[in-house]
Scaffold this active site. Structure first.
Site, PDB file in Angstrom:
ATOM      1  CG  ASP A 181       5.910  -6.404  -1.963  1.00 39.87           C
ATOM      2  OD1 ASP A 181       6.066  -5.757  -2.488  1.00 39.87           O
ATOM      3  OD2 ASP A 181       5.588  -7.869  -2.003  1.00 39.87           O
TER       4      ASP A 181
ATOM      5  CG  LEU B 261       8.108   1.088   2.781  1.00 35.54           C
ATOM      6  CD1 LEU B 261       7.304   1.983   2.060  1.00 35.54           C
ATOM      7  CD2 LEU B 261       7.342   1.687   4.017  1.00 35.54           C
TER       8      LEU B 261
ATOM      9  N   GLY C 266       1.874  -7.880  -0.613  1.00 37.50           N
ATOM     10  CA  GLY C 266       1.856  -7.212  -1.848  1.00 37.50           C
ATOM     11  C   GLY C 266       0.755  -7.569  -2.717  1.00 37.50           C
TER      12      GLY C 266
ATOM     13  CB  THR D 262       8.814 -10.926   8.441  1.00 36.18           C
ATOM     14  OG1 THR D 262       7.758 -12.203   8.031  1.00 36.18           O
ATOM     15  CG2 THR D 262       8.562 -10.304   6.971  1.00 36.18           C
TER      16      THR D 262
ATOM     17  CE1 TYR E 246       4.721  -3.929  12.699  1.00 33.40           C
ATOM     18  CE2 TYR E 246       3.325  -2.405  13.915  1.00 33.40           C
ATOM     19  CZ  TYR E 246       3.507  -3.083  12.223  1.00 33.40           C
ATOM     20  OH  TYR E 246       3.743  -1.962  11.701  1.00 33.40           O
TER      21      TYR E 246
ATOM     22  CE  LYS F 295       9.355  -2.129  11.592  1.00 32.01           C
ATOM     23  NZ  LYS F 295       9.678  -2.271  10.275  1.00 32.01           N
TER      24      LYS F 295
ATOM     25  CG  PHE G 148      -1.440   1.331   1.719  1.00 32.39           C
ATOM     26  CD1 PHE G 148      -2.112   1.591   0.596  1.00 32.39           C
ATOM     27  CD2 PHE G 148      -0.767   1.392   2.601  1.00 32.39           C
ATOM     28  CE1 PHE G 148      -2.783   3.501   0.975  1.00 32.39           C
ATOM     29  CE2 PHE G 148      -2.154   2.919   3.367  1.00 32.39           C
ATOM     30  CZ  PHE G 148      -2.299   3.275   2.612  1.00 32.39           C
TER      31      PHE G 148
END
Ligand code: UDP
Length: 339
Positions: free
Chosen positions: A36, A81, A41, A100, A154, A158, A16
């Site tokens: 990607d 991203l 995606g 990931t 999450y 990050k 996005f």
């Protein structure tokens, strides 16, 4: 931006935010390579860019070292991203989320280090956790929940990405800039991974009741993806941003219940404009909004953030950036893109 053209590599560029960024950078005359793996995606996001001069798409995972080495060697700036995002995905697949996010960022930083690429690393307002002192400013403490609640993996993953990026900057002099996106929304965002705006708009258009979690008093500030993309491009062009962390978000705060009402109102007006009349199958009870307990929506003991508002003075000082599009325009664009 725009004076000198650069070669950008966007990881997660078919997603996005990435696809909007690719489009904007190409329009400014830069060369853009998107990498990607199409896990979240979508090809259709970047299909309109195919064939444009300077654009290239590589379908692969960023954990493929050989490919990342080649792509890093061919670019000046990497916007990273690619990540597992969305509360739904995070809660249901914490292994994928953690692996990931951490291993992917490590792969990107290692490749960047070999060629001295500038790295713009995407992070998230989730790193503030359930901090209650709003607005959140970059140096604030992080208040994260227990490891027994998957939602927090999450934020933790990050935060490790941020630590790692800043460590590569300090120890190896790699030019790394970190930006924390706050509830970014707009055309092409999928509701599949939990994001509230595309879900509400889809339900409203289909005449389904809007599922508001909890009592709907929790607030968020929604940023138009076009504003997010301008912020990322501005940070990429800002030498003082290197080694720094920036909030990127809107400060227009709205409760989720109010958001639901605004979406219903916007969709009703859109239907009237299209001459479509009332919503199909509109519930006779008139209950167009349903309150759903968090435990039912996500997992037992789920913890939500009550308020989330960014302090954006730091990015404004560095680049002059301020958001230009408000919630009304965002909803109009999302509704218009969803037919
Ligand atoms: N939410 C909701 N209904 C939905 C999806 C989300 O009421 O179908 C709520 C969610 O509980 C949260 C807010 O909307 O309070 C924003 O959720 P989202 O997943 O979009 O982003 P978050 O801010 O949680 O990362």
């Amino acid at each position: 931006m725009g004076h000198e053209s650069s070669r950008f590599l966007i990881t997660g560029g078919a997603g996005f935010v990435g696809s909007h960024l690719a489009e904007a950078l190409l329009a400014q005359g830069h060369a853009v390579t998107v990498v990607d793996d199409l896990s979240t995606g979508r090809m259709e996001n970047i299909a309109p860019l195919a064939g444009q001069p300077g654009f290239r798409f590589v379908i692969d995972t960023i954990e493929n070292e050989v490919v990342m080495d080649r792509l890093a060697g061919e670019c000046d700036t990497i916007v990273h991203l690619a990540a597992a995002v969305g509360v739904e995905l995070v809660v249901h697949d914490p292994v994928r989320t953690i692996e990931t996010n951490i291993l992917g960022t490590r792969a990107v930083l290692q490749a960047a280090k070999r060629y001295g690429c500038k790295v713009l690393l995407a992070s998230t307002s989730e790193v503030y956790g359930r901090g209650v002192r709003v607005p959140f400013s970059e140096e604030d403490d992080r208040v994260e929940g227990p490891t027994t609640k998957s939602r927090w993996c999450y934020a933790a993953s990050k935060a490790v990405d941020e630590f790692l990026g800043l460590a590569y900057h300090r120890q190896y002099g790699l030019p790394v800039v970190i930006f924390r996106l706050f509830n970014t929304v707009g055309p092409r965002q999928s509701g599949r991974y939990g994001m509230v705006v595309p879900r509400f708009v889809r339900w409203a258009m289909e005449g389904e009741p809007l599922a508001v979690y909890g009592d709907g008093s929790q607030t968020r500030c929604f940023l138009h993806v076009a504003d997010a993309v301008r912020a990322i491009a501005a940070l990429a062009a800002c030498p003082e941003a290197v080694g720094q962390v920036y909030n990127v978000g809107s400060t227009e705060e709205v409760s989720i219940l109010e958001l639901a009402r605004r979406v219903l109102d916007r969709v009703d007006r859109w239907r009237a404009e299209q001459g479509l009349g009332g919503a199909p199958g509109q519930p006779a009870s008139g209950a167009r909004i349903r309150l759903i307990p968090y435990e039912e929506a996500y997992e037992a003991g789920f913890e939500d953030m009550q308020r989330r508002v960014p302090d954006t003075s730091k990015i404004r000082r560095a680049t002059g950036w301020v958001p230009e599009k408000g919630l009304e325009e965002i909803l109009g664009d999302v509704v218009g893109s969803m037919k």
